[in-house]
Enzyme design. Structure first.
Site, mmCIF file in Angstrom:
data_model
loop_
_atom_site.group_PDB
_atom_site.id
_atom_site.type_symbol
_atom_site.label_atom_id
_atom_site.label_comp_id
_atom_site.label_asym_id
_atom_site.label_seq_id
_atom_site.Cartn_x
_atom_site.Cartn_y
_atom_site.Cartn_z
ATOM 1 N N GLY A 14 -6.785 6.847 -8.213
ATOM 2 C CA GLY A 14 -6.502 6.261 -9.510
ATOM 3 C C GLY A 14 -5.323 6.839 -10.254
ATOM 4 O O GLY A 14 -5.251 6.734 -11.481
ATOM 5 N N SER A 15 -4.354 7.419 -9.539
ATOM 6 C CA SER A 15 -3.212 7.962 -10.284
ATOM 7 C C SER A 15 -2.375 6.827 -10.892
ATOM 8 O O SER A 15 -1.858 6.952 -12.010
ATOM 9 C CB SER A 15 -2.355 8.872 -9.402
ATOM 10 O OG SER A 15 -1.678 8.138 -8.427
ATOM 11 N N ASN A 16 -2.269 5.714 -10.191
ATOM 12 C CA ASN A 16 -1.537 4.575 -10.767
ATOM 13 C C ASN A 16 -2.304 3.968 -11.934
ATOM 14 O O ASN A 16 -1.708 3.608 -12.955
ATOM 15 C CB ASN A 16 -1.274 3.499 -9.699
ATOM 16 C CG ASN A 16 -0.091 3.865 -8.836
ATOM 17 O OD1 ASN A 16 1.056 3.727 -9.269
ATOM 18 N ND2 ASN A 16 -0.360 4.360 -7.642
ATOM 19 N N MET A 89 -8.947 -1.540 -2.149
ATOM 20 C CA MET A 89 -8.998 -1.705 -0.693
ATOM 21 C C MET A 89 -9.829 -2.912 -0.270
ATOM 22 O O MET A 89 -10.632 -2.839 0.654
ATOM 23 C CB MET A 89 -9.562 -0.419 -0.054
ATOM 24 C CG MET A 89 -8.778 0.824 -0.397
ATOM 25 S SD MET A 89 -7.030 0.711 0.028
ATOM 26 C CE MET A 89 -7.154 0.992 1.789
ATOM 27 N N ARG A 90 -9.622 -3.992 -0.973
ATOM 28 C CA ARG A 90 -10.371 -5.196 -0.641
ATOM 29 C C ARG A 90 -9.411 -6.368 -0.815
ATOM 30 O O ARG A 90 -8.697 -6.433 -1.819
ATOM 31 C CB ARG A 90 -11.542 -5.301 -1.627
ATOM 32 C CG ARG A 90 -12.522 -6.392 -1.391
ATOM 33 C CD ARG A 90 -13.552 -5.970 -0.378
ATOM 34 N NE ARG A 90 -14.725 -6.846 -0.386
ATOM 35 C CZ ARG A 90 -15.321 -7.230 0.736
ATOM 36 N NH1 ARG A 90 -14.856 -6.868 1.900
ATOM 37 N NH2 ARG A 90 -16.406 -7.988 0.668
ATOM 38 N N ASN A 112 0.350 -6.275 -7.147
ATOM 39 C CA ASN A 112 -0.045 -5.075 -6.403
ATOM 40 C C ASN A 112 1.174 -4.165 -6.287
ATOM 41 O O ASN A 112 2.319 -4.637 -6.335
ATOM 42 C CB ASN A 112 -0.515 -5.467 -4.997
ATOM 43 C CG ASN A 112 -0.999 -4.279 -4.188
ATOM 44 O OD1 ASN A 112 -1.652 -3.365 -4.720
ATOM 45 N ND2 ASN A 112 -0.672 -4.244 -2.910
ATOM 46 N N HIS A 114 2.840 -1.239 -3.723
ATOM 47 C CA HIS A 114 2.701 -0.773 -2.342
ATOM 48 C C HIS A 114 3.791 0.261 -2.036
ATOM 49 O O HIS A 114 4.965 0.034 -2.349
ATOM 50 C CB HIS A 114 2.805 -1.959 -1.373
ATOM 51 C CG HIS A 114 2.574 -1.533 0.030
ATOM 52 N ND1 HIS A 114 1.304 -1.305 0.535
ATOM 53 C CD2 HIS A 114 3.437 -1.230 1.029
ATOM 54 C CE1 HIS A 114 1.406 -0.895 1.793
ATOM 55 N NE2 HIS A 114 2.687 -0.845 2.117
HETATM 56 C C1 GRF Z 1 -0.775 3.932 -3.993
HETATM 57 O O1 GRF Z 1 0.101 4.561 -3.099
HETATM 58 C C2 GRF Z 1 -0.523 2.460 -4.056
HETATM 59 O O2 GRF Z 1 0.795 2.126 -3.858
HETATM 60 C C3 GRF Z 1 -1.363 1.954 -2.894
HETATM 61 O O3 GRF Z 1 -2.518 2.736 -2.936
HETATM 62 C C4 GRF Z 1 -2.209 4.017 -3.497
HETATM 63 C C5 GRF Z 1 -3.181 4.274 -4.603
HETATM 64 O O4 GRF Z 1 -3.014 5.559 -5.131
HETATM 65 N N1 GRF Z 1 -1.595 0.531 -3.005
HETATM 66 P P1 GRF Z 1 -3.718 5.948 -6.503
HETATM 67 O O5 GRF Z 1 -5.215 5.736 -6.290
HETATM 68 O O6 GRF Z 1 -3.163 5.078 -7.570
HETATM 69 O O7 GRF Z 1 -3.400 7.394 -6.706
#
Ligand code: GRF
Length: 203
Positions: A14-16, A89-90, A112, A114
């Site tokens: 969940g860092s993003n 992841m779905r 999304n 990536h």
């Molecule tokens: C990130 O690298 C994002 O680009 C990918 O999954 C990862 C999630 O990281 N889709 P976080 O959980 O946000 O740290």
């Protein structure tokens, strides 16, 4: 101007998600209404709660339609305008994407992030794979979500050069920083102009 209401879907760290929540706190005109996870133990849940953001868990069901029906109810109840996937992841079904687009005048409002320059390195472990291939550069992509795996229309990309002396850990950290900056500024851009990307799937 109407407040833009966002839901974040995440399955892991969940860092993003945290970067988006913190950005939204500093902005007017945008609100993270909730974080949704399919994983009961995902650490994103605690991160969101510590910021005072509502969280929901909708676990996987044997039939994906049941899980998505539950999610659609939440999206409708909270009048969500945009969905930000952040390590969710779905895959989302065409029917789900179509329904959500219909609620928004046939516009795609699911994005999304990536960690690669798509179409290179789709799927999991993209940072490590690029690093191990010793490519000169990789980067980050923000794209619309379709029913494929990291295949939707590309909205933004920024590349990052891999320093051959750098460890994978340090490079991954720089990639995540780039993700946080790009995703936050995409979020901010929604407060400035109404973006319309017409849904390209079958209606
Ligand atoms: C990130 O690298 C994002 O680009 C990918 O999954 C990862 C999630 O990281 N889709 P976080 O959980 O946000 O740290």
């Amino acid at each position: 101007m109407k407040v833009v209401r966002v839901a974040i879907f995440a399955s892991g760290t969940g860092s993003n998600a945290l970067a988006l929540i913190k950005k939204a706190q500093r902005l007017s005109g945008i609100e993270v209404a909730f974080v949704l996870s399919d994983q009961e133990k995902a650490s994103v849940l605690q991160k969101a709660q510590e910021e005072g953001t509502k969280t929901f868990i909708v676990t996987r069901k044997t039939d994906r339609n049941f899980q998505e029906a539950e999610i659609l109810e939440l999206l409708q109840a909270y009048q969500i305008d945009w969905i930000f996937l952040a390590g969710y992841m779905r895959m989302l079904s065409p029917a789900f994407l179509k329904t959500f687009a219909k609620w928004h005048g046939d516009a795609s409002q699911v994005v999304n992030i990536h960690p690669s320059i798509l179409p290179n390195y789709p799927g999991v472990d993209s940072i490590r794979r690029a690093y191990q291939d010793e490519v000169f550069e990789t980067g980050v992509t923000i794209h619309l979500v379709d029913e494929g795996m990291d295949t939707g229309r590309i909205l933004q990309q920024e590349s990052l050069i891999i320093d051959p002396q750098e460890s994978l850990e340090s490079f991954s950290q720089r990639m995540h920083q780039l993700e946080h900056r790009m995703y936050s500024s995409f979020l901010e851009s929604l407060t400035k102009d109404r973006k319309t990307f017409y849904f390209e799937g079958k209606m």
